[in-house]
Write an enzyme that holds these catalytic residues in place. Structure first.
Site, short mmCIF file in Angstrom:
data_model
loop_
_atom_site.label_atom_id
_atom_site.label_comp_id
_atom_site.label_asym_id
_atom_site.label_seq_id
_atom_site.Cartn_x
_atom_site.Cartn_y
_atom_site.Cartn_z
N VAL A 296 0.81 -1.23 0.00
CA VAL A 296 0.00 0.00 0.00
C VAL A 296 0.84 1.28 0.00
O VAL A 296 0.28 2.36 -0.17
CB VAL A 296 -0.96 0.04 1.21
CG1 VAL A 296 -2.02 -1.03 1.09
CG2 VAL A 296 -0.19 -0.10 2.52
N TYR A 297 2.12 1.18 0.18
CA TYR A 297 2.95 2.39 0.18
C TYR A 297 2.93 3.00 -1.22
O TYR A 297 3.37 2.37 -2.19
CB TYR A 297 4.38 2.09 0.59
CG TYR A 297 4.56 1.66 2.03
CD1 TYR A 297 3.55 1.84 2.97
CD2 TYR A 297 5.75 1.08 2.46
CE1 TYR A 297 3.73 1.45 4.29
CE2 TYR A 297 5.94 0.69 3.78
CZ TYR A 297 4.92 0.87 4.69
OH TYR A 297 5.10 0.47 5.99
N GLY A 298 2.43 4.22 -1.33
CA GLY A 298 2.32 4.85 -2.64
C GLY A 298 1.42 4.07 -3.57
O GLY A 298 1.59 4.11 -4.79
N ALA A 299 0.43 3.36 -2.98
CA ALA A 299 -0.49 2.52 -3.77
C ALA A 299 0.28 1.54 -4.66
O ALA A 299 -0.10 1.28 -5.81
CB ALA A 299 -1.42 3.39 -4.61
#
Length: 229
Positions: free
Chosen positions: A61-64
């Site tokens: 989920v980091y930066g999608a």
């Protein structure tokens, strides 16, 4: 740089310091405008490698997903040998949380974005209240058996929850967690009560996140003019 090994694996060498991938990627939400773009990520990854840091910790989920993508591109661009780096990523903040279907879907996406065939460490980002522990631990065990993941870890949960998940795995003869990535710094020490002693008792590696409390422990005043603040 000092080095260690992921517990239970004599061949996965990791630097004592890890690079957190939450600072990389394309901002997915308004509150993450401070993260680094692809070129800045590349410079940071290569600078870390030059200093002897070989352990990179990111999440789906980091930066999608773009954090994984940027890290993978940097390693590929500079032809960094895969066995010279240890890569960790996480699963939970996605559709289905830690269901078998979600875990199997998300690992494939993570591997594709990173451009690798396997993860050295796969971490569950939180405890899942919606799905049976048995389902989650069985799915994680299968990823190790399939060769997509070399070791598994957990993050940010109560001590009894972590112990329950370990117990289920042990009872069924499945792989257990060898790492705990918990929130821990000099301003937040709650995990000293139970979670950290449990991990030390069972030989589980500790990976504290936010060790500088979002930067507050690294400057003389509480306020800052940084992008993150």
């Amino acid at each position: 740089m000092k080095y260690s090994h992921i517990p239970g694996t004599d061949i996965i060498k990791i630097s004592k310091l890890a690079v957190g991938g939450m600072s990389f990627g394309i901002p997915a939400v308004k509150t993450y405008r401070w993260i680094l773009d692809e070129d800045q990520t590349d410079k940071m990854v290569q600078h870390a490698l030059d200093l002897g840091i070989n352990f990179f910790d990111t999440a789906n989920v980091y930066g999608a997903g773009t954090s994984e993508e940027f890290i993978g591109k940097s390693l590929k661009k500079h032809q960094t040998p895969r066995d010279q780096v240890a890569i960790a990523s996480k699963v939970y903040f996605n559709d289905g949380r830690l269901s078998k279907e979600a875990i199997n879907r998300e690992i494939d996406g993570t591997l594709k974005r990173l451009g690798t065939d396997y993860l050295d460490l796969y971490i569950i980002h939180r405890f899942d209240y919606d799905h049976p522990i048995e389902e989650t631990m069985a799915a994680l065990n299968n990823l190790i058996e399939e060769g997509k993941v070399r070791a598994i870890g957990a993050s940010a949960m109560y001590g009894y929850q972590f112990q329950n998940m370990q117990h289920i795995a042990e009872k069924n003869g499945w792989h257990q967690f060898v790492a705990m990535e918990n929130h821990y710094n000099l301003l937040y020490r709650e995990d000293e009560r139970e979670l950290i002693p449990i991990c030390k008792q069972d030989g589980v590696m500790l990976m504290p996140y936010s060790p500088l409390a979002g930067g507050h422990l690294a400057r003389s005043t509480w306020d800052s003019s940084s992008k993150r603040t």
